[in-house]
Design a protein around this motif. Structure first.
Motif, PDB file in Angstrom:
ATOM      1  N   PHE A  69      13.879 -31.522 -23.484  1.00  0.00           N
ATOM      2  CA  PHE A  69      14.749 -32.701 -23.545  1.00  0.00           C
ATOM      3  C   PHE A  69      15.281 -32.850 -24.964  1.00  0.00           C
ATOM      4  O   PHE A  69      14.533 -32.681 -25.930  1.00  0.00           O
ATOM      5  N   TYR A  70      16.577 -33.160 -25.081  1.00  0.00           N
ATOM      6  CA  TYR A  70      17.226 -33.280 -26.373  1.00  0.00           C
ATOM      7  C   TYR A  70      17.942 -34.620 -26.509  1.00  0.00           C
ATOM      8  O   TYR A  70      18.509 -35.138 -25.530  1.00  0.00           O
ATOM      9  N   GLU A  82      14.046 -33.399 -30.274  1.00  0.00           N
ATOM     10  CA  GLU A  82      13.844 -32.546 -29.109  1.00  0.00           C
ATOM     11  C   GLU A  82      12.367 -32.455 -28.797  1.00  0.00           C
ATOM     12  O   GLU A  82      11.510 -32.569 -29.685  1.00  0.00           O
ATOM     13  N   VAL A  83      12.063 -32.258 -27.528  1.00  0.00           N
ATOM     14  CA  VAL A  83      10.709 -31.942 -27.104  1.00  0.00           C
ATOM     15  C   VAL A  83      10.820 -30.770 -26.142  1.00  0.00           C
ATOM     16  O   VAL A  83      11.609 -30.791 -25.203  1.00  0.00           O
ATOM     17  N   GLU A  84      10.043 -29.717 -26.403  1.00  0.00           N
ATOM     18  CA  GLU A  84      10.172 -28.465 -25.669  1.00  0.00           C
ATOM     19  C   GLU A  84       8.940 -28.202 -24.815  1.00  0.00           C
ATOM     20  O   GLU A  84       7.915 -28.869 -24.932  1.00  0.00           O
ATOM     21  N   ASN A  85       9.077 -27.176 -23.974  1.00  0.00           N
ATOM     22  CA  ASN A  85       7.945 -26.624 -23.234  1.00  0.00           C
ATOM     23  C   ASN A  85       7.189 -27.686 -22.433  1.00  0.00           C
ATOM     24  O   ASN A  85       5.965 -27.784 -22.488  1.00  0.00           O
ATOM     25  N   ILE A  86       7.939 -28.490 -21.674  1.00  0.00           N
ATOM     26  CA  ILE A  86       7.331 -29.471 -20.786  1.00  0.00           C
ATOM     27  C   ILE A  86       7.106 -28.774 -19.447  1.00  0.00           C
ATOM     28  O   ILE A  86       8.049 -28.483 -18.714  1.00  0.00           O
ATOM     29  N   ALA A  87       5.877 -28.469 -19.136  1.00  0.00           N
ATOM     30  CA  ALA A  87       5.556 -27.704 -17.928  1.00  0.00           C
ATOM     31  C   ALA A  87       5.887 -28.508 -16.676  1.00  0.00           C
ATOM     32  O   ALA A  87       5.909 -29.744 -16.686  1.00  0.00           O
ATOM     33  N   GLY A  89       5.561 -30.606 -13.569  1.00  0.00           N
ATOM     34  CA  GLY A  89       4.543 -31.561 -13.180  1.00  0.00           C
ATOM     35  C   GLY A  89       3.869 -32.286 -14.322  1.00  0.00           C
ATOM     36  O   GLY A  89       2.961 -33.083 -14.098  1.00  0.00           O
ATOM     37  N   SER A  90       4.315 -32.030 -15.556  1.00  0.00           N
ATOM     38  CA  SER A  90       3.685 -32.679 -16.705  1.00  0.00           C
ATOM     39  C   SER A  90       4.676 -33.587 -17.421  1.00  0.00           C
ATOM     40  O   SER A  90       5.864 -33.627 -17.098  1.00  0.00           O
ATOM     41  N   SER A  91       4.167 -34.325 -18.420  1.00  0.00           N
ATOM     42  CA  SER A  91       4.989 -35.256 -19.182  1.00  0.00           C
ATOM     43  C   SER A  91       4.752 -35.054 -20.667  1.00  0.00           C
ATOM     44  O   SER A  91       3.662 -34.677 -21.093  1.00  0.00           O
ATOM     45  N   ARG A  92       5.783 -35.309 -21.460  1.00  0.00           N
ATOM     46  CA  ARG A  92       5.686 -35.278 -22.921  1.00  0.00           C
ATOM     47  C   ARG A  92       6.528 -36.421 -23.468  1.00  0.00           C
ATOM     48  O   ARG A  92       7.511 -36.832 -22.846  1.00  0.00           O
ATOM     49  N   ASN A  93       6.174 -36.901 -24.643  1.00  0.00           N
ATOM     50  CA  ASN A  93       6.932 -37.963 -25.295  1.00  0.00           C
ATOM     51  C   ASN A  93       7.676 -37.425 -26.508  1.00  0.00           C
ATOM     52  O   ASN A  93       7.198 -36.518 -27.196  1.00  0.00           O
ATOM     53  N   GLY A 282       8.880 -31.305 -36.445  1.00  0.00           N
ATOM     54  CA  GLY A 282       8.706 -29.874 -36.671  1.00  0.00           C
ATOM     55  C   GLY A 282       7.263 -29.445 -36.555  1.00  0.00           C
ATOM     56  O   GLY A 282       6.967 -28.324 -36.125  1.00  0.00           O
ATOM     57  N   ALA A 283       6.337 -30.333 -36.921  1.00  0.00           N
ATOM     58  CA  ALA A 283       4.917 -30.000 -36.821  1.00  0.00           C
ATOM     59  C   ALA A 283       4.525 -29.729 -35.372  1.00  0.00           C
ATOM     60  O   ALA A 283       3.876 -28.723 -35.055  1.00  0.00           O
ATOM     61  N   ILE A 284       4.906 -30.624 -34.468  1.00  0.00           N
ATOM     62  CA  ILE A 284       4.570 -30.402 -33.060  1.00  0.00           C
ATOM     63  C   ILE A 284       5.395 -29.262 -32.485  1.00  0.00           C
ATOM     64  O   ILE A 284       4.935 -28.526 -31.604  1.00  0.00           O
ATOM     65  N   GLY A 285       6.618 -29.069 -33.022  1.00  0.00           N
ATOM     66  CA  GLY A 285       7.431 -27.945 -32.568  1.00  0.00           C
ATOM     67  C   GLY A 285       6.772 -26.608 -32.844  1.00  0.00           C
ATOM     68  O   GLY A 285       6.900 -25.666 -32.054  1.00  0.00           O
ATOM     69  N   LEU A 286       6.058 -26.504 -33.950  1.00  0.00           N
ATOM     70  CA  LEU A 286       5.351 -25.264 -34.256  1.00  0.00           C
ATOM     71  C   LEU A 286       4.247 -24.982 -33.250  1.00  0.00           C
ATOM     72  O   LEU A 286       4.034 -23.830 -32.847  1.00  0.00           O
ATOM     73  N   LEU A 287       3.537 -26.014 -32.825  1.00  0.00           N
ATOM     74  CA  LEU A 287       2.508 -25.798 -31.800  1.00  0.00           C
ATOM     75  C   LEU A 287       3.135 -25.513 -30.448  1.00  0.00           C
ATOM     76  O   LEU A 287       2.558 -24.785 -29.632  1.00  0.00           O
TER      77      LEU A 287
END
Length: 404
Positions: A69-70, A82-87, A89-93, A282-287
């Motif tokens: 999501f962007y 942006e938040v990436e790699n949301i599998a 059936g899952s959720s991310r903030n 960027g910190a969470i983007g690296l993970l």
């Protein structure tokens, strides 16, 4: 880079009304929470408006594929968050400090293509400003992390040149040794580097990603395929994969050096700027880069060399540097900030301790294809234990004291 999708071609400069002002006052209301549903063919944002300040997009993926999501600027090109790699059936903030203005929201199911459901998003209210003391801390953090980014890219230039020189000369054993070491600096700042238009695809796209986008396969992974050609033939049995001749080697090596040099020029340009949420997000983007379906944890990043643990550690180190840059700001946000810092200190240490059981940069890491699924699950569990509190860092640093 594990991405199989191209990014929008954007500068990393966020200026004017769109620039993040930093922390808001501690008596501000909690971030506006906006549910988002990403489906196979749409991006449903519950409301198209918000008031300036921290906005938390709560993204649920109801489709069958991984999504992202962007939030885009009013030109539809610059990425605000942006938040990436949301599998599935899952959720991310995603928490973004939003100034008044016009934006767009969009989802990208499969992380490939143009994205779906792009829609207008409007933010009203007053410009968000920081207190003088908060602004000084923000300015110091941004200056520190900007200098770190420039240093990493400068080291990337020389490390890559040593690697490509060995490869051009046909010294394959030395080139194989240097391959994972040359990549460390890039992996530490990957979310920043990947915002420079087509440089990231040229430097770090894997073979499937380049082919899916109709791009020439170049960069680190093209050389990797040539150095581990027997493994490449196993992975792609239906293709006639032949070793590159000296001219072919020189061409891909020269291209990688040129692209890294271009990255250096952009990062060291006078108008290169970062913002506080570039650091925290960027910190969470690296993970995210570690956990992606075609990333380090599944063993898909370096599919021929199996040197994924080097990249894994470099991503974690980069995330920790970003976190440490804003640690004091987070710790000053009341009880919740103090608790978050304590948790992140513990989880970063645990993650690095676990990775150390597999080797080090100096001694070398075990080949990732020797790490069985149970061990990978343990790495994934610790990665999740770190990612969950780290995902709260932006919200905390933006200045909302959730404990009061």
């Amino acid at each position: 880079m594990n991405r199989t999708a191209s990014r929008w071609a954007i500068p990393l400069v966020v200026t004017g009304a769109l620039a993040l002002s930093g922390c808001v006052e501690n008596n501000s209301a909690d971030a506006t929470a906006i549910p988002v549903t990403s489906t196979a063919d749409d991006c449903q944002v519950e409301t198209a408006t918000a008031t300036s300040g921290p906005v938390r997009f709560e993204v649920e993926n109801t489709g069958d594929d991984v999504t992202e999501f962007y939030v885009l600027a009013d030109d539809g090109l610059r990425i605000i968050g942006e938040v990436e790699n949301i599998a599935a059936g899952s959720s991310r903030n995603l928490t973004v400090q939003m100034q008044p203005g016009d934006y767009f929201t969009v989802c990208k199911p499969g992380m490939v293509g143009e994205g779906v459901g792009q829609a207008d998003f409007n933010v009203t209210g007053d410009a968000v400003t920081a207190s003088e003391s908060d602004q000084a801390a923000i300015d110091d953090a941004v200056a520190s992390y900007t200098a770190y980014t420039k240093t990493q890219v400068a080291e990337l230039v020389t490390g890559t040149k040593a690697f490509t020189d060995a490869y051009r000369a046909g010294n394959d054993d030395e080139a194989r040794r240097l391959f994972p070491l040359a990549r460390i600096n890039y992996e530490r700042v990957e979310p920043t580097a990947s915002n420079f238009g087509d440089l990231d695809p040229k430097i770090d796209y894997r073979k499937p990603g380049a082919e899916a986008e109709g791009l020439e396969f170049t960069g680190f992974h093209r050389i990797e395929m040539d150095l581990w050609i027997d493994e490449a033939r196993v992975n792609y049995p239906g293709e006639d994969i032949q070793p590159l001749d000296p001219a072919g080697r020189a061409a891909v090596a020269d291209q990688l050096d040129a692209d890294i040099s271009s990255l250096y020029d952009q990062v060291h340009a006078d108008d290169f700027e970062l913002t506080i949420d570039d650091i925290t997000n960027g910190a969470i983007g690296l993970l995210d880069e570690v956990a992606a379906p075609d990333g380090k944890l599944p063993g898909e990043e370096n599919e021929f060399a199996h040197t994924d643990l080097y990249d894994f550690l470099a991503n974690v180190e980069g995330a920790e540097v970003a976190y440490e840059t804003v640690r004091d700001i987070a710790a000053g946000k009341g009880t919740d900030g103090e608790d978050l810092v304590a948790e992140l200190d513990e989880q970063f240490a645990a993650m690095k301790d676990l990775l150390a059981t597999y080797g080090s940069y100096d001694a070398g890491f075990v080949s990732y294809d020797t790490v069985d699924q149970a061990a990978r699950n343990a790495l994934g569990a610790q990665l999740n234990a770190l990612s969950e509190p780290l995902s709260q860092l932006t919200f905390t640093v933006l200045g909302v004291d959730q404990g009061e």
